[in-house]
Design an enzyme around this catalytic site. Structure first.
Site, PDB file in Angstrom:
ATOM      1  N   LYS A  40       0.844  -1.205   0.000  1.00 36.80           N
ATOM      2  CA  LYS A  40       0.000   0.000   0.000  1.00 36.80           C
ATOM      3  C   LYS A  40       0.880   1.256   0.000  1.00 36.80           C
ATOM      4  CE  LYS A  40      -0.383  -0.226   5.047  1.00 36.80           C
ATOM      5  NZ  LYS A  40      -1.213  -0.671   6.173  1.00 36.80           N
ATOM      6  N   ARG A 134     -10.530   0.072  15.073  1.00 36.91           N
ATOM      7  CA  ARG A 134     -10.519   0.816  13.814  1.00 36.91           C
ATOM      8  C   ARG A 134     -11.486   0.207  12.803  1.00 36.91           C
ATOM      9  NH1 ARG A 134      -4.896   1.318  10.392  1.00 36.91           N
ATOM     10  NH2 ARG A 134      -5.146  -0.936  10.242  1.00 36.91           N
ATOM     11  N   TYR A 260      15.138  30.009   8.807  1.00 34.64           N
ATOM     12  CA  TYR A 260      13.977  30.717   9.371  1.00 34.64           C
ATOM     13  C   TYR A 260      14.022  30.720  10.898  1.00 34.64           C
ATOM     14  CZ  TYR A 260      11.823  30.398   4.743  1.00 34.64           C
ATOM     15  OH  TYR A 260      11.545  30.507   3.412  1.00 34.64           O
ATOM     16  N   MET A 309      11.343  24.421   3.012  1.00 32.73           N
ATOM     17  CA  MET A 309      10.536  23.637   2.067  1.00 32.73           C
ATOM     18  C   MET A 309      11.385  22.906   1.029  1.00 32.73           C
ATOM     19  SD  MET A 309       7.436  24.741  -0.495  1.00 32.73           S
ATOM     20  CE  MET A 309       6.329  25.429   0.729  1.00 32.73           C
TER      21      MET A 309
HETATM   22  C1  LIG Z   1      -0.414  -1.614   6.832  1.00 32.37           C
HETATM   23  C2  LIG Z   1      -0.915  -2.859   7.460  1.00 32.37           C
HETATM   24  C3  LIG Z   1      -0.035  -3.920   7.728  1.00 32.37           C
HETATM   25  C4  LIG Z   1       1.450  -3.830   7.526  1.00 32.37           C
HETATM   26  O1  LIG Z   1       2.036  -3.376   8.740  1.00 32.37           O
HETATM   27  P1  LIG Z   1       3.614  -3.267   8.920  1.00 32.37           P
HETATM   28  O2  LIG Z   1       3.753  -2.877  10.336  1.00 32.37           O
HETATM   29  O3  LIG Z   1       4.089  -2.214   7.991  1.00 32.37           O
HETATM   30  O4  LIG Z   1       4.191  -4.598   8.620  1.00 32.37           O
HETATM   31  C5  LIG Z   1      -0.583  -5.095   8.215  1.00 32.37           C
HETATM   32  N1  LIG Z   1      -1.911  -5.210   8.454  1.00 32.37           N
HETATM   33  C6  LIG Z   1      -2.762  -4.201   8.232  1.00 32.37           C
HETATM   34  C7  LIG Z   1      -4.208  -4.396   8.532  1.00 32.37           C
HETATM   35  C8  LIG Z   1      -2.301  -2.993   7.752  1.00 32.37           C
HETATM   36  O5  LIG Z   1      -3.162  -1.992   7.548  1.00 32.37           O
END
Ligand SMILES: *Cc1c(COP(=O)(O)O)cnc(C)c1O
Length: 368
Positions: A40, A134, A260, A309
């Site tokens: 992802k 969640r 800055y 930036m």
């Molecule tokens: C992103 C995600 C993972 C991967 O987690 P890592 O800590 O990066 O290995 C696993 N399970 C779910 C549900 C996630 O959203």
């Protein structure tokens, strides 16, 4: 090899390191367990398509956050693709049609997928909430809800899963949570003979709790070479080196201030290199005045004053012959020294996941 001479900042990505980390994950979980490679967020900024391609032989399933990422992934690999996040109602028909595995949190949601099945099966990952809060079916209703979902027409339960909120900071809770999840899976299998696959472990789980691997593990961060549990860092190879070029070298007199807010004042004459990277590229502004360093000629150089930036300033007074065009490493290895993304994250009061995913669109990707 791509010419990088005119890049101000870029990320070099070593695909063989990603494969090494996947092999390491597979060694931890054993041959019976499937590796779901989490790609992802553009493969944690490493490039979704390139990462998925390079893991085609190691991963059994790919994990993405949403339908759009699933479609990108489908263009490069034929594997099952599990969408980890909840689907929007408008996405359900396409998810079923394209054969992606949807994560659902309730019987109602599963019933909507059932409505969209039209001769095809909707493959579902049933998420249980065992403490993450969640997504997911409440643990106390798990057996009855899952049984009801199993009775829906046009639905195929791909797997039953949960997620760990504290795998990298509370081993006691995590162990207790994993036991509760295992209990639900066991009861489910006792009332229903279907071969539900089960999964719970993200990277921290693979490294610290691999005895709870069940059938699938969902590894993300560790594939990119950073261990959520620092004790395990030595078995992984960081795949990304984040680099910037020196765009100016200047001599500042004692008393000069930098950046800055004038938060840094030179106590003595300083030679200062300006680098072509800033917070717009994903070098966090939170690293301002936090002891952050970059590597130039394999030597650590302090970041001076605030991150801007497009540019940062670093102290090169202790180096000789530093010039415009020289490479600096923001994280990764140079010579015998290495800065880990997790080290930067700690200094910026964040986590390595956010450092990676913050690497901006302006940063060129170069693959080895
Ligand atoms: C992103 C995600 C993972 C991967 O987690 P890592 O800590 O990066 O290995 C696993 N399970 C779910 C549900 C996630 O959203």
């Amino acid at each position: 090899m791509i010419e990088t001479d005119n890049f101000r900042c870029w990320a070099e990505i070593d695909l063989s390191s990603i494969r090494h980390n996947a092999v390491t994950a597979r060694e931890r979980i054993g041959k019976e367990v499937t590796l779901l490679a989490v790609v992802k967020a553009n493969g944690y900024s490493h490039g979704l398509a390139r990462v998925a391609q390079c893991l085609a032989d190691e991963a059994g399933i790919f994990g993405v956050a949403n339908l759009e990422e699933a479609n990108t992934c489908r263009e490069v690999v034929p594997h099952p693709i599990l969408i980890l996040g909840p689907a929007l109602p408008a996405e359900r028909a396409e998810i079923v049609e394209r054969g992606f595995i949807a994560s659902v949190s309730s019987h109602e949601e599963a019933a909507e997928f059932s409505r969209h099945s039209r001769g095809q099966f909707a493959a579902l990952n049933l998420v249980l909430d065992t403490g993450m809060g969640r997504m997911g079916i409440a643990e106390r209703n798990a057996i009855t809800e899952i049984s009801a979902i199993a009775g829906l027409s046009g639905v195929e339960i791909h797997s039953v899963s949960t997620h760990l909120p504290s795998a990298d900071d509370d081993a006691e809770f995590t162990r207790e949570q994993l036991q509760r999840f295992a209990g639900v899976v066991q009861r489910l299998r006792a009332v229903d003979a279907r071969p539900y696959r089960a999964h719970a472990l993200p990277s921290a789980g693979v490294l610290g709790f691999s005895e709870h691997a069940h059938d699938i593990v969902r590894a993300g961060l560790m594939l990119y070479g950073i261990a959520p549990l620092a004790d395990h860092q030595s078995v992984l190879k960081p795949a990304m080196t984040f680099k910037a070029r020196i765009v100016l070298v200047r001599d500042l007199p004692a008393g000069a201030t930098v950046s800055y807010g004038r938060t840094f004042t030179a106590r003595s004459p300083r030679r200062v290199a300006t680098l072509g990277v800033g917070y717009a590229d994903g070098y966090p502004r939170a690293l301002s005045n936090r002891g952050a360093e970059v590597l130039i000629r394999g030597t650590r150089c302090a970041v001076l004053g605030r991150v801007t930036m497009d540019l940062i300033m670093v102290d090169v007074t202790h180096l000789t012959g530093v010039g415009v065009g020289d490479e600096a490493v923001l994280f990764g290895r140079q010579g015998s020294d290495e800065i880990l993304a997790s080290e930067l994250a700690t200094r910026a009061s964040t986590i390595a996941w956010e450092i990676f995913t913050g690497i901006g669109a302006r940063v060129h990707r170069v693959y080895h």
